[in-house]
Design an enzyme around this catalytic site. Structure first.
Site, PDB file in Angstrom:
ATOM      1  N   HIS A 273       0.829  -1.210   0.000  1.00  0.00           N
ATOM      2  CA  HIS A 273       0.000   0.000   0.000  1.00  0.00           C
ATOM      3  C   HIS A 273       0.869   1.269   0.000  1.00  0.00           C
ATOM      4  O   HIS A 273       0.938   1.950  -0.988  1.00  0.00           O
ATOM      5  CB  HIS A 273      -1.036   0.034   1.147  1.00  0.00           C
ATOM      6  CG  HIS A 273      -1.849  -1.212   1.237  1.00  0.00           C
ATOM      7  ND1 HIS A 273      -2.594  -1.682   0.178  1.00  0.00           N
ATOM      8  CD2 HIS A 273      -2.030  -2.128   2.240  1.00  0.00           C
ATOM      9  CE1 HIS A 273      -3.192  -2.813   0.520  1.00  0.00           C
ATOM     10  NE2 HIS A 273      -2.870  -3.110   1.768  1.00  0.00           N
ATOM     11  N   ASP A 324      -4.580  -8.739  -3.166  1.00  0.00           N
ATOM     12  CA  ASP A 324      -4.882  -8.461  -1.766  1.00  0.00           C
ATOM     13  C   ASP A 324      -6.116  -9.194  -1.243  1.00  0.00           C
ATOM     14  O   ASP A 324      -6.069 -10.395  -1.003  1.00  0.00           O
ATOM     15  CB  ASP A 324      -4.986  -6.935  -1.581  1.00  0.00           C
ATOM     16  CG  ASP A 324      -4.977  -6.501  -0.126  1.00  0.00           C
ATOM     17  OD1 ASP A 324      -5.034  -7.382   0.753  1.00  0.00           O
ATOM     18  OD2 ASP A 324      -4.915  -5.291   0.164  1.00  0.00           O
TER      19      ASP A 324
END
Ligand code: NGQ
Ligand code: ZN
Length: 459
Positions: A273, A324
């Site tokens: 991220h 993810d």
């Protein structure tokens, strides 16, 4: 030695014609020769491209895709989603984890991912106790990867605290927590067991700065170096603004800055991220050689915020993509949304393209291949000698590709929606997808269906 002929193939130097590709007995590419001797070669059915690495996944979350989209009582955000996710994972046993991961891997392969880095934090049983074997749930992931044929970088996760400053873990986090010794044993056992398997690589993953203490971090970096000098280290960082605020309250520093100051962040690292960075953090992270692990569909789904792609890329930063939470199983959907989110914010087009006349899709795919390979720490990411034979063959007659060639094929693949033109997929020299079908898709689907009926009936 199996030999293949690709009428057109996307090589590191660009598109080439009549490319002869030799694959050795270990599943690696032995030679790539444009215009080479095609005697005895099997002709590929369409243009050949490198398989795409998926640098960040929590496989089990695939089973809850679409189950968190009903508004809660008090406004929803990342943290309320996380509560639901914790409730869901509470029910999973080893057979569930394996069946969900296998079905996920099949879907990923059919869309052109050929490798995955699994950020794996389920270690304990449903009550939070140890399984008889500490590798039970890690083995479930390895078994799924083995059955599906996807290349695996398994990152057992260290989870030690419930928040910055040594906050105790909550009961909902009981399946994640191992003692430092238990964690080291897990990593060393897995590292040793899979040391000769070219399909599996083991690395280290401190969950986040929220979930480990500074001392833990030092120990984990040492443990990675004990595995081997290039063992990958992945960590979630700066995904949510509240996380940034909490980190500042705890340390006086923003999370990415803190990490860069307190850990030897280099090309072994993948910062997952890294959404919220200031200019200084962007420049320093870019210089470090670490990969920013971007997961556009999940980051959008969870309302994380927008990664500073332009400044990070201008500073020379490396990026890769991950699925993810697995709300999407398509690499091109990740790449498309990576670009689209930037377009929405900038009110401009073709932002990833490096200059006039260059393709946006090519720039995105190139970056994801290089960064993904580095983050997975396996020899993948290109059709080139010495790398794994991970190859995606597109259907040249698919409506989104027909009558196109060269870079337009890549833009067509990425920017034409969700019907995939992926035809055949080879991983480590084995065909795992043929004519759009995974060779074990019926079995994976049947197992998944049985487990899901059971799991969702329990809900
Ligand atoms: C995870 N997922 O570990 O699955 C996390 C949520 C957390 C994402 N960050 C849990 N997307 O970060 O505490
Ligand atoms: Zn994650």
């Amino acid at each position: 030695m199996p030999r293949y002929l690709a009428e057109s193939a996307w090589l590191p130097e660009g598109w080439a014609r009549d490319v002869v590709i030799d694959v050795d007995g270990t599943g690696a590419i032995a030679a790539v020769v444009p215009g080479g001797d095609a005697a005895g070669a099997t002709r590929l059915a369409g243009p050949a491209l490198p398989g795409i690495p998926n640098l960040h996944s929590h496989a089990f979350q695939r089973a809850m895709a679409g189950l968190t989209e009903v508004a809660g009582p008090a406004g929803d955000d990342f943290w309320s989603w996380r509560d639901l996710m914790y409730r869901f994972l509470d029910r999973l046993g080893p057979a569930d984890v394996e069946a969900i991961a296998a079905q996920l891997h099949v879907e990923l392969l059919k869309h052109g991912y050929t490798a995955i880095a699994e950020f794996h934090y389920l270690h304990n049983d449903r009550g939070g106790g140890a399984y008889e074997s500490e590798t039970t749930l890690s083995d479930a992931i390895c078994a799924a990867a083995g059955a599906s044929g996807i290349g695996l970088t398994l990152l057992p996760v260290a989870y030690r605290q419930g928040g910055f400053g040594g906050k105790p873990t909550s009961p909902a986090q009981r399946r994640f927590v191992l003692s430092p010794d238990g964690y080291a044993r897990l990593v060393e056992t897995l590292g040793h067991r899979h040391r000769r398997d070219p399909q599996i690589r083991i690395g280290i993953a401190p969950h986040s700065l929220r979930a480990i203490a500074p001392d833990d971090l030092d120990g984990l970096v040492t443990l990675a170096a004990k595995l081997d000098a290039t063992a990958p280290i992945h960590i979630h960082v700066a995904e949510q603004t509240r996380e940034v605020e909490d980190c500042i309250a705890w340390s006086g520093q923003r999370p990415v800055a803190w990490l860069l100051d307190h850990a030897p962040v280099d090309a072994r690292w993948c910062l997952v991220h890294a959404t919220h960075m200031d200019g200084d953090e962007i420049a320093r992270l870019a210089r470090s050689g670490a990969v920013a692990g971007l997961c556009p569909t999940t980051e959008a789904n969870l309302g994380d915020g927008l990664f500073p792609l332009g400044p990070f890329r201008s500073a020379g930063g490396a990026i890769g993509i991950g699925s993810d939470s697995n709300v999407s199983t398509s690499p091109v959907e990740e790449l498309r949304w990576l670009e689209y989110a930037q377009r929405l914010a900038a009110r401009a087009r073709n932002l990833a393209a490096p200059g006039p006349g260059t393709s946006t899709g090519v720039a995105l795919l190139k970056a994801a291949l290089a960064g993904g390979a580095r983050a997975c720490a396996r020899p993948i990411g290109a059709i080139a000698p010495g790398l794994r034979a991970d190859i995606v063959v597109l259907d040249p007659d698919h409506p989104v590709l027909v009558a196109r060639s060269g870079d337009a094929l890549i833009d067509g693949w990425i920017f034409s929606g969700n019907d995939t033109p992926v035809r055949d997929v080879m991983v480590g020299g084995h065909w795992v997808v043929r004519e759009g079908h995974h060779v074990h898709e019926d079995q994976a689907r049947a197992d998944f269906t049985r487990r899901m009926r059971h799991l969702l009936a329990e809900a």
